[in-house]
Design an enzyme around this catalytic site. Structure first.
Site, PDB file in Angstrom:
ATOM      1  N   LYS A  62       0.962  -1.222  -0.007  1.00 49.63           N
ATOM      2  CA  LYS A  62      -0.027   0.120   0.112  1.00 49.63           C
ATOM      3  C   LYS A  62       0.914   1.276  -0.214  1.00 49.63           C
ATOM      4  O   LYS A  62       0.484   2.261  -0.476  1.00 49.63           O
ATOM      5  CB  LYS A  62      -0.933  -0.044   1.247  1.00 49.63           C
ATOM      6  N   ASP A  87      -9.776   1.949   2.854  1.00 50.81           N
ATOM      7  CA  ASP A  87      -9.795   1.077   3.764  1.00 50.81           C
ATOM      8  C   ASP A  87     -10.408   1.970   5.157  1.00 50.81           C
ATOM      9  O   ASP A  87     -11.258   1.452   5.819  1.00 50.81           O
ATOM     10  CB  ASP A  87      -8.509   0.712   4.538  1.00 50.81           C
TER      11      ASP A  87
HETATM   12  P1  NDP Z   1       0.908  -4.434   9.935  1.00 52.10           P
HETATM   13  O1  NDP Z   1       1.875  -5.489   9.436  1.00 52.10           O
HETATM   14  O2  NDP Z   1       1.392  -2.832   9.258  1.00 52.10           O
HETATM   15  O3  NDP Z   1       0.921  -4.339  11.610  1.00 52.10           O
HETATM   16  C1  NDP Z   1       0.727  -5.342  12.223  1.00 52.10           C
HETATM   17  C2  NDP Z   1       0.415  -4.815  13.747  1.00 52.10           C
HETATM   18  O4  NDP Z   1       0.127  -6.111  14.388  1.00 52.10           O
HETATM   19  C3  NDP Z   1       1.655  -4.259  14.447  1.00 52.10           C
HETATM   20  O5  NDP Z   1       1.156  -3.217  15.377  1.00 52.10           O
HETATM   21  C4  NDP Z   1       2.405  -5.222  15.337  1.00 52.10           C
HETATM   22  O6  NDP Z   1       2.905  -4.897  16.474  1.00 52.10           O
HETATM   23  C5  NDP Z   1       1.133  -6.002  15.733  1.00 52.10           C
HETATM   24  N1  NDP Z   1       0.996  -7.539  15.868  1.00 52.10           N
HETATM   25  C6  NDP Z   1       1.487  -8.580  15.118  1.00 52.10           C
HETATM   26  N2  NDP Z   1       1.272  -9.628  15.821  1.00 52.10           N
HETATM   27  C7  NDP Z   1       1.013  -9.400  17.008  1.00 52.10           C
HETATM   28  C8  NDP Z   1       0.983 -10.303  18.263  1.00 52.10           C
HETATM   29  N3  NDP Z   1       1.241 -11.518  18.255  1.00 52.10           N
HETATM   30  N4  NDP Z   1       0.869  -9.595  19.296  1.00 52.10           N
HETATM   31  C9  NDP Z   1       0.420  -8.285  19.536  1.00 52.10           C
HETATM   32  N5  NDP Z   1       0.769  -7.367  18.460  1.00 52.10           N
HETATM   33  C10 NDP Z   1       1.119  -7.914  17.236  1.00 52.10           C
HETATM   34  O7  NDP Z   1      -0.561  -5.048   9.634  1.00 52.10           O
HETATM   35  P2  NDP Z   1      -1.737  -4.181   9.036  1.00 52.10           P
HETATM   36  O8  NDP Z   1      -1.901  -2.828   9.679  1.00 52.10           O
HETATM   37  O9  NDP Z   1      -1.508  -4.091   7.639  1.00 52.10           O
HETATM   38  O10 NDP Z   1      -2.927  -5.253   9.118  1.00 52.10           O
HETATM   39  C11 NDP Z   1      -3.294  -5.487  10.535  1.00 52.10           C
HETATM   40  C12 NDP Z   1      -4.627  -6.402  10.395  1.00 52.10           C
HETATM   41  O11 NDP Z   1      -5.661  -5.901   9.732  1.00 52.10           O
HETATM   42  C13 NDP Z   1      -4.477  -7.880   9.694  1.00 52.10           C
HETATM   43  O12 NDP Z   1      -4.895  -8.960  10.533  1.00 52.10           O
HETATM   44  C14 NDP Z   1      -5.050  -7.679   8.326  1.00 52.10           C
HETATM   45  O13 NDP Z   1      -5.552  -8.927   7.978  1.00 52.10           O
HETATM   46  C15 NDP Z   1      -6.147  -6.723   8.918  1.00 52.10           C
HETATM   47  N6  NDP Z   1      -6.928  -5.947   7.886  1.00 52.10           N
HETATM   48  C16 NDP Z   1      -8.264  -5.985   7.508  1.00 52.10           C
HETATM   49  C17 NDP Z   1      -8.918  -5.246   6.619  1.00 52.10           C
HETATM   50  C18 NDP Z   1     -10.324  -5.444   6.333  1.00 52.10           C
HETATM   51  O14 NDP Z   1     -10.943  -4.909   5.228  1.00 52.10           O
HETATM   52  N7  NDP Z   1     -11.204  -6.334   7.221  1.00 52.10           N
HETATM   53  C19 NDP Z   1      -8.136  -4.500   5.547  1.00 52.10           C
HETATM   54  C20 NDP Z   1      -6.796  -4.354   6.093  1.00 52.10           C
HETATM   55  C21 NDP Z   1      -6.061  -5.044   7.041  1.00 52.10           C
HETATM   56  P3  NDP Z   1       4.636  -4.685  16.537  1.00 52.10           P
HETATM   57  O15 NDP Z   1       4.802  -3.125  16.194  1.00 52.10           O
HETATM   58  O16 NDP Z   1       4.982  -4.751  17.789  1.00 52.10           O
HETATM   59  O17 NDP Z   1       5.018  -5.574  15.611  1.00 52.10           O
END
Ligand code: NDP
Length: 265
Positions: free
Chosen positions: A64, A100
């Site tokens: 993105k 989004d």
């Molecule tokens: P990013 O990779 O940009 O960010 C991931 C985030 O999740 C970070 O804040 C990370 O924290 C945190 N994280 C990951 N694993 C864990 C864990 N085990 N425990 C705690 N924190 C965790 O992801 P996106 O923002 O792109 O996507 C996030 C979610 O949104 C996904 O599940 C995706 O499928 C969903 N999504 C849904 C959409 C919809 O239309 N419904 C559209 C877009 C996304 P840290 O900084 O500590 O690594």
């Protein structure tokens, strides 16, 4: 002439977007076809877009931000958040939008009397949604596992916490799982003690993950809170993208009616 559209991402095999858009094209008698394109190198997005001779595209993880860079013109909101999930070709220019965040805003609009929102997670999705929520008058606080991702939110004036620094001094009307915790594992998005300290006073819980009941949603249900998963966010971002693809020829509700059918299959 048939217009072609696609979704770029990696992976894309699981994406519901081709089904959502193709059903809508068919049932609204629009001469369009929507495919999927696995793209490993996001910097190739613009070239690939022109090679495929498509009219528009959606962009999903992890491209993105590259999609943002690939555009000639950006609408005001996409410019502000630095992430694009919808591109439309007009003439020989690429126009970029973010659907989004408005999709998420619409998805939570069913919950009434919500002012304070706690985001669990501070990744890419949290970035655009936190800004649209603030613009709409909500107060967003972010809680994230790592401190580094919180830096930009702090600079933008959001209240932020890590798991270590969190203090439950506030009451949150809505708690949202914005992380990928629970997507392919059984993890909660933050330590259970934190959730327990905020759950009683909250009015509802939302997960952006769709198609499954995550440990976070199970936790919320156990505490008798209204919940919803990310399906409506997905649906609404698709409807808004479809409006851009078809240059607003159809009404939101009629697109929604057709696109929704993809969730029943
Ligand atoms: P990013 O990779 O940009 O960010 C991931 C985030 O999740 C970070 O804040 C990370 O924290 C945190 N994280 C990951 N694993 C864990 C864990 N085990 N425990 C705690 N924190 C965790 O992801 P996106 O923002 O792109 O996507 C996030 C979610 O949104 C996904 O599940 C995706 O499928 C969903 N999504 C849904 C959409 C919809 O239309 N419904 C559209 C877009 C996304 P840290 O900084 O500590 O690594």
């Amino acid at each position: 002439m048939k217009k072609l559209f696609t979704i770029f991402g990696n992976p894309v095999s699981h994406s519901k977007s081709p089904l959502m858009h193709n059903l809508s094209f068919q049932n609204l008698n629009y001469n369009g076809c929507y495919t999927r394109e696995k793209l490993e190198d996001g910097t190739k997005l613009r070239d690939r877009f022109f090679d495929l001779d498509i009219s528009g595209a959606n962009i999903t993880v992890p491209h993105k931000e590259e999609a943002f860079k690939a555009c000639d013109e950006l609408d005001e909101f996409a410019q502000k958040v630095g992430a694009v999930n919808t591109i439309v070709k007009k003439g020989d220019k690429l126009y970029g939008y973010n659907t989004d965040a408005p999709g998420f805003l619409k998805a939570i609009s069913e919950f009434r009397n919500i002012k304070k929102v706690l985001f669990l997670g501070a990744g890419g999705t949290a970035q655009s949604t936190s800004i649209i929520l603030r613009d709409a008058g909500y107060e967003v606080t972010l809680l994230n596992r790592s401190a580094t991702r919180l830096e930009r939110y702090k600079t933008e004036g959001f209240k932020t916490y890590t798991f270590k620094s969190f203090r439950s001094v506030d009451r949150y009307d809505l708690i949202v799982n914005m992380t990928s915790a629970g997507l392919e594992d059984d993890n909660l998005p933050c330590p259970i003690e934190i959730l327990e300290s905020v759950i009683e006073e909250t009015k509802a819980c939302v997960d952006v993950i769709y198609g499954k009941e995550t440990p976070f949603l199970k936790f919320a249900k156990k505490h008798n809170k209204p919940t919803k998963d990310g399906s409506d966010m997905l649906l609404y971002q698709g409807v808004i993208a479809f409006e851009y693809f078809t240059e607003h020829q159809f009404r939101f509700e009629e697109i929604k009616k057709q696109m929704q059918k993809a969730f029943a299959l």
